[in-house]
Design an enzyme around this catalytic site. Structure first.
Site, PDB file in Angstrom:
ATOM      1  N   GLU A  44       7.344  10.873 -26.695  1.00  0.00           N
ATOM      2  CA  GLU A  44       7.028   9.606 -27.343  1.00  0.00           C
ATOM      3  C   GLU A  44       7.130   8.468 -26.344  1.00  0.00           C
ATOM      4  O   GLU A  44       8.182   8.264 -25.716  1.00  0.00           O
ATOM      5  CB  GLU A  44       7.985   9.358 -28.508  1.00  0.00           C
ATOM      6  CG  GLU A  44       7.722   8.062 -29.237  1.00  0.00           C
ATOM      7  CD  GLU A  44       8.674   7.814 -30.390  1.00  0.00           C
ATOM      8  OE1 GLU A  44       8.341   7.011 -31.279  1.00  0.00           O
ATOM      9  OE2 GLU A  44       9.765   8.432 -30.397  1.00  0.00           O
ATOM     10  N   TRP A  48      17.760  -0.173 -33.281  1.00  0.00           N
ATOM     11  CA  TRP A  48      17.600  -1.589 -32.967  1.00  0.00           C
ATOM     12  C   TRP A  48      16.184  -2.114 -33.180  1.00  0.00           C
ATOM     13  O   TRP A  48      15.966  -3.321 -33.224  1.00  0.00           O
ATOM     14  CB  TRP A  48      17.974  -1.840 -31.495  1.00  0.00           C
ATOM     15  CG  TRP A  48      17.326  -0.840 -30.574  1.00  0.00           C
ATOM     16  CD1 TRP A  48      17.890   0.294 -30.070  1.00  0.00           C
ATOM     17  CD2 TRP A  48      15.976  -0.858 -30.090  1.00  0.00           C
ATOM     18  NE1 TRP A  48      16.985   0.987 -29.305  1.00  0.00           N
ATOM     19  CE2 TRP A  48      15.803   0.297 -29.303  1.00  0.00           C
ATOM     20  CE3 TRP A  48      14.910  -1.745 -30.234  1.00  0.00           C
ATOM     21  CZ2 TRP A  48      14.597   0.601 -28.671  1.00  0.00           C
ATOM     22  CZ3 TRP A  48      13.706  -1.451 -29.620  1.00  0.00           C
ATOM     23  CH2 TRP A  48      13.550  -0.294 -28.848  1.00  0.00           C
ATOM     24  N   SER A 107      16.525   8.538 -32.473  1.00  0.00           N
ATOM     25  CA  SER A 107      15.963   9.549 -31.579  1.00  0.00           C
ATOM     26  C   SER A 107      16.215  10.953 -32.105  1.00  0.00           C
ATOM     27  O   SER A 107      17.109  11.185 -32.935  1.00  0.00           O
ATOM     28  CB  SER A 107      16.581   9.418 -30.189  1.00  0.00           C
ATOM     29  OG  SER A 107      17.960   9.779 -30.226  1.00  0.00           O
ATOM     30  N   SER A 125      24.166  -0.569 -30.882  1.00  0.00           N
ATOM     31  CA  SER A 125      25.157  -1.420 -30.214  1.00  0.00           C
ATOM     32  C   SER A 125      24.560  -2.680 -29.597  1.00  0.00           C
ATOM     33  O   SER A 125      25.309  -3.592 -29.242  1.00  0.00           O
ATOM     34  CB  SER A 125      25.876  -0.608 -29.124  1.00  0.00           C
ATOM     35  OG  SER A 125      26.654   0.416 -29.699  1.00  0.00           O
ATOM     36  N   GLU A 167      14.906  10.089 -40.121  1.00  0.00           N
ATOM     37  CA  GLU A 167      13.594   9.591 -39.680  1.00  0.00           C
ATOM     38  C   GLU A 167      13.687   9.438 -38.182  1.00  0.00           C
ATOM     39  O   GLU A 167      14.366   8.540 -37.672  1.00  0.00           O
ATOM     40  CB  GLU A 167      13.247   8.264 -40.366  1.00  0.00           C
ATOM     41  CG  GLU A 167      11.807   7.857 -40.185  1.00  0.00           C
ATOM     42  CD  GLU A 167      11.595   6.832 -39.086  1.00  0.00           C
ATOM     43  OE1 GLU A 167      11.212   7.255 -37.971  1.00  0.00           O
ATOM     44  OE2 GLU A 167      11.807   5.643 -39.335  1.00  0.00           O
ATOM     45  N   LEU A 168      13.021  10.320 -37.462  1.00  0.00           N
ATOM     46  CA  LEU A 168      13.187  10.384 -36.010  1.00  0.00           C
ATOM     47  C   LEU A 168      11.937   9.858 -35.314  1.00  0.00           C
ATOM     48  O   LEU A 168      11.298   8.937 -35.797  1.00  0.00           O
ATOM     49  CB  LEU A 168      13.532  11.822 -35.613  1.00  0.00           C
ATOM     50  CG  LEU A 168      14.713  12.421 -36.414  1.00  0.00           C
ATOM     51  CD1 LEU A 168      14.982  13.852 -35.976  1.00  0.00           C
ATOM     52  CD2 LEU A 168      15.956  11.568 -36.259  1.00  0.00           C
ATOM     53  N   LYS A 171      26.534   1.859 -39.340  1.00  0.00           N
ATOM     54  CA  LYS A 171      26.768   1.918 -37.893  1.00  0.00           C
ATOM     55  C   LYS A 171      25.430   1.558 -37.251  1.00  0.00           C
ATOM     56  O   LYS A 171      24.509   2.368 -37.177  1.00  0.00           O
ATOM     57  CB  LYS A 171      27.206   3.320 -37.462  1.00  0.00           C
ATOM     58  CG  LYS A 171      27.644   3.398 -35.968  1.00  0.00           C
ATOM     59  CD  LYS A 171      26.448   3.501 -35.055  1.00  0.00           C
ATOM     60  CE  LYS A 171      26.846   3.680 -33.597  1.00  0.00           C
ATOM     61  NZ  LYS A 171      26.262   2.650 -32.713  1.00  0.00           N
ATOM     62  N   HIS A 172      25.311   0.302 -36.832  1.00  0.00           N
ATOM     63  CA  HIS A 172      24.063  -0.175 -36.261  1.00  0.00           C
ATOM     64  C   HIS A 172      24.049   0.082 -34.753  1.00  0.00           C
ATOM     65  O   HIS A 172      25.068   0.414 -34.144  1.00  0.00           O
ATOM     66  CB  HIS A 172      23.880  -1.666 -36.549  1.00  0.00           C
ATOM     67  CG  HIS A 172      22.460  -2.052 -36.840  1.00  0.00           C
ATOM     68  ND1 HIS A 172      21.387  -1.459 -36.215  1.00  0.00           N
ATOM     69  CD2 HIS A 172      21.929  -2.979 -37.692  1.00  0.00           C
ATOM     70  CE1 HIS A 172      20.268  -2.001 -36.669  1.00  0.00           C
ATOM     71  NE2 HIS A 172      20.567  -2.917 -37.577  1.00  0.00           N
ATOM     72  N   CYS A 208       8.364   3.756 -34.239  1.00  0.00           N
ATOM     73  CA  CYS A 208       8.113   5.186 -34.443  1.00  0.00           C
ATOM     74  C   CYS A 208       6.752   5.423 -35.078  1.00  0.00           C
ATOM     75  O   CYS A 208       6.103   6.428 -34.807  1.00  0.00           O
ATOM     76  CB  CYS A 208       9.204   5.794 -35.325  1.00  0.00           C
ATOM     77  SG  CYS A 208      10.842   5.778 -34.576  1.00  0.00           S
TER      78      CYS A 208
END
Length: 462
Positions: free
Chosen positions: A366, A136, A213, A163, A234-235, A160-161, A268
């Site tokens: 993080e 998001w 995540s 929610s 990409e976390l 799948k974005h 991030c």
């Protein structure tokens, strides 16, 4: 999490959506497969025409979609508009450059002869439907940096974005439809996370990309690995921001504020750990603290707001827990470490914590919000060691005018990017991604468009 728009500035639920059922998911998968059979055969010129059109429409829509993003996830509206403009720029870039990036390659003539061939080509062919599981925090940019190269390569996309940004997700599907992309080339799937595994296991889905995540990345990677499907992840990131004695302190401190609180600190690639040489520590800390205190926290739809609310109430609670844990363990609060007031919305004050030690959770976790940790180091070796003392390795920032120090940082920092005398940023022409627990693979540039291609050797006998 329900599929709903909940305004983080006041907690009001604006719209809710039902998740797609099994029958509709099946229909969309079939549509994607059919679309790929046609789209893969279109010319680069035709794909570029459609992508340029989508970019033009996005430029026209940036005021409206900017407000939608702000009401869904809380970023200051001026940053939301800038995100839309950045997406359009990337779409134009890929429309202009995809054909050359994916042009056939010919090995050295001597190697061709040595193989016994008359000619050898390396060709990039699309894979098929690619599932994108997106977060998001940059609800347009995270999707476009996947979708633009994927569509130009001849793939089709299934999104799948997150929610909490369903309106932005639906806008993206509509954007590509209005631009003229055939039905099925890009589809938004309003589904919960529980439906991802079955879709990823479907043989019609050929690959997946995820930004999010570490737990989400592990889950998707494990399923894809079981199915032997390509993934790009990409976390998280806990990027170091190193300031050495030769740095321009005024620029370094001013940039540090922006680098930490961009997108309300929920990025991030935001600088999070500020590692400062002892010779300039006090001077930097004074400038940095003054800059953080001067930020305006408030309504993200206000053009003068610098920092809006965190995206969710849980996100703010998680951030508070990290700060409280550090303070209880002896960290010094230079500013912030509190909610601005007791009013509605999930706001948190820009915060700087000094005297952070490895025992504190925030040293390794993080901090996803406007919270900076500040460290003092005695020399270059300590700066490098501390910068690498994290499970993440997304990007890094170093401030020095000493060429030897730059060489050392570039050689030894464990990160996917090293930004010298500036803050981390992404650009369509440059590869983006990380190492360690920040993920693998690359987005953007030629590296990104080739991630979801079948790199095919074509050998012709003499």
């Amino acid at each position: 999490m329900p599929i709903a728009t909940v305004n983080p500035a006041n907690g009001e639920t604006l719209k809710t959506y039902d998740a797609l059922g099994a029958e509709e998911i099946e229909r969309r998968l079939a549509t994607a497969e059919a679309a790929f059979r046609t789209h893969r055969s279109t010319s680069f010129a035709e794909r570029a025409r459609l992508l340029h059109k989508a970019a033009d429409l996005l430029e026209e829509d940036q005021q409206d979609i900017g407000r939608v993003m702000t009401t869904e996830m809380g970023k200051p509206v001026k940053q939301a508009r800038a995100e839309a403009a950045k997406c359009a720029k990337a779409m134009h870039w890929y429309a202009d450059h995809a054909e050359e990036l994916l042009a056939d390659e010919e090995p050295a003539e001597s190697d061709v002869k040595d193989s016994g061939a008359s000619r050898v080509l390396v060709r990039y062919r699309p894979l098929g439907p690619v599932l994108a599981v997106m977060p998001w925090n940059f609800p347009l940019w995270q999707v476009i940096r996947f979708a633009a190269p994927a569509l130009m390569a001849g793939n089709v996309g299934l999104l799948k974005h997150a929610s909490n940004v369903p309106q932005t997700a639906l806008y993206l599907e509509d954007l590509f439809r209005r631009a003229g992309f055939p039905e099925g080339c890009f589809q938004t799937l309003l589904i919960g996370s529980g439906a991802v595994e079955s879709i990823l296991r479907d043989p019609r889905v050929k690959a997946a990309t995820l930004t999010g995540s570490e737990p989400a990345g592990r889950a998707v990677a494990s399923v894809a690995g079981d199915e032997v499907k390509k993934t790009v992840l990409e976390l998280g990131g806990s990027d170091p921001y190193v300031v050495m004695p030769s740095a321009d302190l005024d620029r370094a401190a001013k940039t540090a504020v922006t680098a930490r609180v961009q997108n309300n600190g929920q990025s991030c690639i935001a600088a999070k750990r500020f590692i400062v040489h002892t010779d300039v520590f006090d001077a930097f800390a004074e400038r940095f603290t003054a800059g953080m205190k001067a930020l305006k926290v408030g309504d993200p739809l206000d053009e003068d707001t610098d920092v809006g609310p965190l995206s969710t109430e849980q996100g703010r609670s998680d951030l508070e827990e990290l700060v409280d844990d550090a303070v209880e363990a002896g960290a010094t609060v230079l500013c912030g470490a509190e909610r601005p007031d007791d009013g509605p919305g999930w706001y948190y004050a820009p915060t700087i914590l000094a005297d952070v030690t490895p025992e504190m959770r925030i040293h390794q976790k993080e901090a996803f919000g406007p919270v900076a940790t500040l460290y003092r180091v005695a020399d270059l070796d300590e700066a490098v060691a501390l910068a690498n003392d994290t499970p993440f390795g997304l990007s890094s920032n170093v401030w020095t005018r000493d060429g030897a120090e730059v060489d050392r940082f570039v050689r030894d920092l464990e990160a996917g990017g090293v930004f010298v005398n500036g803050m981390t940023a992404s650009h369509p022409a440059f590869p983006f991604g990380g190492v360690k627990r920040s993920g693998y693979g690359r987005e953007l540039s030629g590296h990104g468009i080739r991630e979801f291609c079948n790199i095919t050797t074509v050998w012709h006998g003499a």
